[in-house]
Scaffold this active site. Sequence first.
Site, PDB file in Angstrom:
ATOM      1  N   ASN A  89      -5.078   4.870   0.753  1.00  0.00           N
ATOM      2  CA  ASN A  89      -4.685   4.156   1.972  1.00  0.00           C
ATOM      3  C   ASN A  89      -5.830   4.080   2.973  1.00  0.00           C
ATOM      4  O   ASN A  89      -6.010   3.064   3.655  1.00  0.00           O
ATOM      5  CB  ASN A  89      -3.456   4.816   2.605  1.00  0.00           C
ATOM      6  CG  ASN A  89      -2.176   4.303   1.969  1.00  0.00           C
ATOM      7  OD1 ASN A  89      -2.225   3.504   1.046  1.00  0.00           O
ATOM      8  ND2 ASN A  89      -1.043   4.757   2.459  1.00  0.00           N
ATOM      9  N   GLY A 132      -1.152  -2.577  10.325  1.00  0.00           N
ATOM     10  CA  GLY A 132       0.016  -1.913  10.921  1.00  0.00           C
ATOM     11  C   GLY A 132       0.877  -1.392   9.791  1.00  0.00           C
ATOM     12  O   GLY A 132       0.355  -1.041   8.729  1.00  0.00           O
ATOM     13  N   GLU A 187       3.367   7.384  -4.139  1.00  0.00           N
ATOM     14  CA  GLU A 187       3.850   6.028  -4.385  1.00  0.00           C
ATOM     15  C   GLU A 187       2.846   5.015  -3.832  1.00  0.00           C
ATOM     16  O   GLU A 187       2.334   5.172  -2.730  1.00  0.00           O
ATOM     17  CB  GLU A 187       5.212   5.835  -3.705  1.00  0.00           C
ATOM     18  CG  GLU A 187       5.826   4.486  -3.946  1.00  0.00           C
ATOM     19  CD  GLU A 187       5.882   4.136  -5.431  1.00  0.00           C
ATOM     20  OE1 GLU A 187       6.512   4.878  -6.200  1.00  0.00           O
ATOM     21  OE2 GLU A 187       5.267   3.121  -5.824  1.00  0.00           O
ATOM     22  N   PHE A 188       2.612   3.952  -4.609  1.00  0.00           N
ATOM     23  CA  PHE A 188       1.653   2.923  -4.179  1.00  0.00           C
ATOM     24  C   PHE A 188       2.306   1.556  -3.998  1.00  0.00           C
ATOM     25  O   PHE A 188       1.611   0.560  -3.828  1.00  0.00           O
ATOM     26  CB  PHE A 188       0.503   2.821  -5.191  1.00  0.00           C
ATOM     27  CG  PHE A 188      -0.276   4.108  -5.324  1.00  0.00           C
ATOM     28  CD1 PHE A 188      -1.269   4.438  -4.411  1.00  0.00           C
ATOM     29  CD2 PHE A 188       0.015   5.009  -6.330  1.00  0.00           C
ATOM     30  CE1 PHE A 188      -1.967   5.639  -4.511  1.00  0.00           C
ATOM     31  CE2 PHE A 188      -0.678   6.213  -6.438  1.00  0.00           C
ATOM     32  CZ  PHE A 188      -1.676   6.530  -5.529  1.00  0.00           C
ATOM     33  N   CYS A 236       2.562   2.874   6.935  1.00  0.00           N
ATOM     34  CA  CYS A 236       1.672   3.772   6.176  1.00  0.00           C
ATOM     35  C   CYS A 236       0.256   3.890   6.738  1.00  0.00           C
ATOM     36  O   CYS A 236      -0.164   4.991   7.108  1.00  0.00           O
ATOM     37  CB  CYS A 236       1.616   3.320   4.725  1.00  0.00           C
ATOM     38  SG  CYS A 236       3.208   3.495   3.876  1.00  0.00           S
ATOM     39  N   LEU A 274      -9.482  -8.112   2.562  1.00  0.00           N
ATOM     40  CA  LEU A 274     -10.601  -8.581   3.373  1.00  0.00           C
ATOM     41  C   LEU A 274     -10.192  -9.801   4.202  1.00  0.00           C
ATOM     42  O   LEU A 274     -10.987 -10.712   4.396  1.00  0.00           O
ATOM     43  CB  LEU A 274     -11.807  -8.922   2.473  1.00  0.00           C
ATOM     44  CG  LEU A 274     -12.518  -7.722   1.839  1.00  0.00           C
ATOM     45  CD1 LEU A 274     -13.704  -8.182   0.993  1.00  0.00           C
ATOM     46  CD2 LEU A 274     -12.998  -6.722   2.882  1.00  0.00           C
ATOM     47  N   GLY A 318      -7.948 -10.299  10.838  1.00  0.00           N
ATOM     48  CA  GLY A 318      -6.689 -10.571  11.518  1.00  0.00           C
ATOM     49  C   GLY A 318      -6.469  -9.687  12.719  1.00  0.00           C
ATOM     50  O   GLY A 318      -7.428  -9.289  13.391  1.00  0.00           O
ATOM     51  N   LYS A 362      23.935   4.270   6.373  1.00  0.00           N
ATOM     52  CA  LYS A 362      23.109   3.682   5.301  1.00  0.00           C
ATOM     53  C   LYS A 362      23.775   3.894   3.948  1.00  0.00           C
ATOM     54  O   LYS A 362      23.884   2.976   3.132  1.00  0.00           O
ATOM     55  CB  LYS A 362      21.723   4.341   5.330  1.00  0.00           C
ATOM     56  CG  LYS A 362      20.681   3.631   4.498  1.00  0.00           C
ATOM     57  CD  LYS A 362      19.316   4.324   4.580  1.00  0.00           C
ATOM     58  CE  LYS A 362      18.418   3.708   5.619  1.00  0.00           C
ATOM     59  NZ  LYS A 362      17.046   4.233   5.595  1.00  0.00           N
TER      60      LYS A 362
HETATM   61  P1  NAD Z   1      12.047   5.350   5.313  1.00  0.00           P
HETATM   62  O1  NAD Z   1      12.021   5.809   6.706  1.00  0.00           O
HETATM   63  O2  NAD Z   1      12.328   3.922   5.009  1.00  0.00           O
HETATM   64  O3  NAD Z   1      13.102   6.212   4.461  1.00  0.00           O
HETATM   65  C1  NAD Z   1      13.229   7.596   4.551  1.00  0.00           C
HETATM   66  C2  NAD Z   1      14.696   7.926   4.371  1.00  0.00           C
HETATM   67  O4  NAD Z   1      14.832   9.352   4.222  1.00  0.00           O
HETATM   68  C3  NAD Z   1      15.564   7.551   5.576  1.00  0.00           C
HETATM   69  O5  NAD Z   1      16.614   6.705   5.131  1.00  0.00           O
HETATM   70  C4  NAD Z   1      16.096   8.894   6.096  1.00  0.00           C
HETATM   71  O6  NAD Z   1      17.396   8.800   6.623  1.00  0.00           O
HETATM   72  C5  NAD Z   1      16.052   9.735   4.833  1.00  0.00           C
HETATM   73  N1  NAD Z   1      16.015  11.188   5.031  1.00  0.00           N
HETATM   74  C6  NAD Z   1      15.275  11.911   5.909  1.00  0.00           C
HETATM   75  N2  NAD Z   1      15.495  13.220   5.736  1.00  0.00           N
HETATM   76  C7  NAD Z   1      16.393  13.357   4.734  1.00  0.00           C
HETATM   77  C8  NAD Z   1      17.014  14.466   4.097  1.00  0.00           C
HETATM   78  N3  NAD Z   1      16.757  15.721   4.443  1.00  0.00           N
HETATM   79  N4  NAD Z   1      17.909  14.218   3.112  1.00  0.00           N
HETATM   80  C9  NAD Z   1      18.181  12.943   2.731  1.00  0.00           C
HETATM   81  N5  NAD Z   1      17.617  11.855   3.299  1.00  0.00           N
HETATM   82  C10 NAD Z   1      16.727  12.052   4.284  1.00  0.00           C
HETATM   83  O7  NAD Z   1      10.636   5.785   4.697  1.00  0.00           O
HETATM   84  P2  NAD Z   1       9.795   5.046   3.544  1.00  0.00           P
HETATM   85  O8  NAD Z   1       9.100   3.868   4.100  1.00  0.00           O
HETATM   86  O9  NAD Z   1      10.648   4.881   2.351  1.00  0.00           O
HETATM   87  O10 NAD Z   1       8.680   6.152   3.269  1.00  0.00           O
HETATM   88  C11 NAD Z   1       8.994   7.372   2.627  1.00  0.00           C
HETATM   89  C12 NAD Z   1       7.682   8.050   2.256  1.00  0.00           C
HETATM   90  O11 NAD Z   1       6.966   7.238   1.304  1.00  0.00           O
HETATM   91  C13 NAD Z   1       6.726   8.262   3.428  1.00  0.00           C
HETATM   92  O12 NAD Z   1       6.019   9.449   3.235  1.00  0.00           O
HETATM   93  C14 NAD Z   1       5.765   7.075   3.311  1.00  0.00           C
HETATM   94  O13 NAD Z   1       4.513   7.352   3.872  1.00  0.00           O
HETATM   95  C15 NAD Z   1       5.661   6.924   1.811  1.00  0.00           C
HETATM   96  N6  NAD Z   1       5.330   5.582   1.342  1.00  0.00           N
HETATM   97  C16 NAD Z   1       5.891   4.491   1.943  1.00  0.00           C
HETATM   98  C17 NAD Z   1       5.585   3.217   1.466  1.00  0.00           C
HETATM   99  C18 NAD Z   1       6.169   2.009   2.112  1.00  0.00           C
HETATM  100  O14 NAD Z   1       5.684   0.904   1.823  1.00  0.00           O
HETATM  101  N7  NAD Z   1       7.194   2.113   2.950  1.00  0.00           N
HETATM  102  C19 NAD Z   1       4.702   3.056   0.371  1.00  0.00           C
HETATM  103  C20 NAD Z   1       4.183   4.205  -0.218  1.00  0.00           C
HETATM  104  C21 NAD Z   1       4.494   5.456   0.277  1.00  0.00           C
END
Ligand code: NAD
Length: 452
Positions: free
Chosen positions: A209, A258, A152-153, A261, A251, A254, A36
């Site tokens: 959420n 999923g 984060e939202f 989150c 609302l 569907g 990545k």
């Molecule tokens: P993701 O899986 O897309 O990304 C997480 C990244 O962290 C991965 O690339 C992984 O390789 C890396 N990682 C893991 N351990 C690590 C370490 N020790 N050092 C460096 N990198 C490391 O996850 P995401 O969707 O970005 O979600 C991250 C957090 O944010 C989660 O807690 C999620 O619930 C929250 N969140 C996600 C969203 C969303 O829409 N995806 C929105 C709000 C909050």
Amino acid sequence: MRQISIVGAGYVGLVTGTCFAELGNHVVCVDIDIAKVEALRRGVVPFFEPGLEELVNRNINSGRLTFETSIHASLRDATVIFIAVGTPMGDDGHADLSYVKRAALDIAQSLVGPIVVVNKSTVPVETGDLVATIIREHKISKHDVHVVSNPEFLREGSAIVDFMKPNRIVLGVDNPDAEAVMRDLYAPLEATIIATDVRTAEMIKYAANCFLATKISFINEIAAICGDVGADIKDVVAGIGSDERIGPSFLNAGLGFGGSCFPKDVMALSKIAESRKIPARILESVLAVNRDQIANVVAKIDRLLGAVAGKRLAVLGLSFKPNTDDLRESQAMNLVRTLSSLGATIVAHDPVALEKARLELVDVDNVTLVSSAYEAVEDADGMVLATEWSEYRQVDFAVIRKLMRGDLVVDTRNIYDPVKLKDVGLRYVGIGRKEHVESLDRESAVASGSRA
Ligand code: NAD
């Protein structure tokens, strides 16, 4: 201008880091996934998020955005470090905090100056304390470390706009200096800041959420009743959504919620409640309604086709929602798996998630992925709209009618006009739509022989 380090270059970390770089800061994004990081260094974003790749490249070229595989390499000049690693559902339903703990340990063992550690991952209450304890116990220098919660939202698909124009920024801070750093960091966004303590900030994210997921399960339950009593869910939503106390968002009846989150966050909060012996009946029901949603839709398709076994079904849309290639906990993918397990042949299309879907569906029988919606419907007994990508909204149903063998269109997002479909000789089934009842009535009448 600040030097910022971001741990985790996934959906949240990469968007956060890139947007902070765009605001003029120097940002190092760290990820343990070497492939990545290598792709990102070349300006290639390994997932689909509208506008992100362009923004990443602009900031790489300006020298404000770089990528590393170790926290150590990112911490040299940083005064703020964000933890944005995954917090997936553990085997017991609780949030798996192993990535967060690992990040905290790495920060402690790389510390070269005072720093504000910002937890952006969605985590259970008390995780801020846990991160602070890990860092305190393992840090290799005496510098001050303050742990802040900044949930984060952003929504996948509109992540950049959501970051740049947030409707609020939540800061959980227990130290005035750390609060000043955070306020300064976000000042260019001119957003409303809700400052509170760390535990409350952590709770705000779960509550947000869980409330949104509750709206989805609520409307799916109302839709099921509409479908049975002959009311139309779209008009019901128009009728209640215009009430400002309710509002129209989240609302849409569907397949259920999923994504990466809602399922894990509702489960995690219900597990937190359970472990504290606090009844969480609403959260449990939200999950139960969601769990049943695929089975309910499949049962309808089964009835309308007189069994899905042996039938050929086109499924349009595989990502968990439009404008992302994220398949995590996608209900569309669950639908494909369920239909396949019942003996149907699936021909599926998605505008951007096909490659990821190919990897995930490798062990699922009788699934073919094709490159257009029209190819998917060829010779199909039924078409199922599973994810409402824009390009599916204006499909030519006259053409689809000719291509299909059967006549059933199941619109699980209620985006089509039932009358238009009927006009070209297609049978329309929505979720909780009036026409749906008529179709079902016709079917059950034919099946039972009670009405002609
Ligand atoms: P993701 O899986 O897309 O990304 C997480 C990244 O962290 C991965 O690339 C992984 O390789 C890396 N990682 C893991 N351990 C690590 C370490 N020790 N050092 C460096 N990198 C490391 O996850 P995401 O969707 O970005 O979600 C991250 C957090 O944010 C989660 O807690 C999620 O619930 C929250 N969140 C996600 C969203 C969303 O829409 N995806 C929105 C709000 C909050």
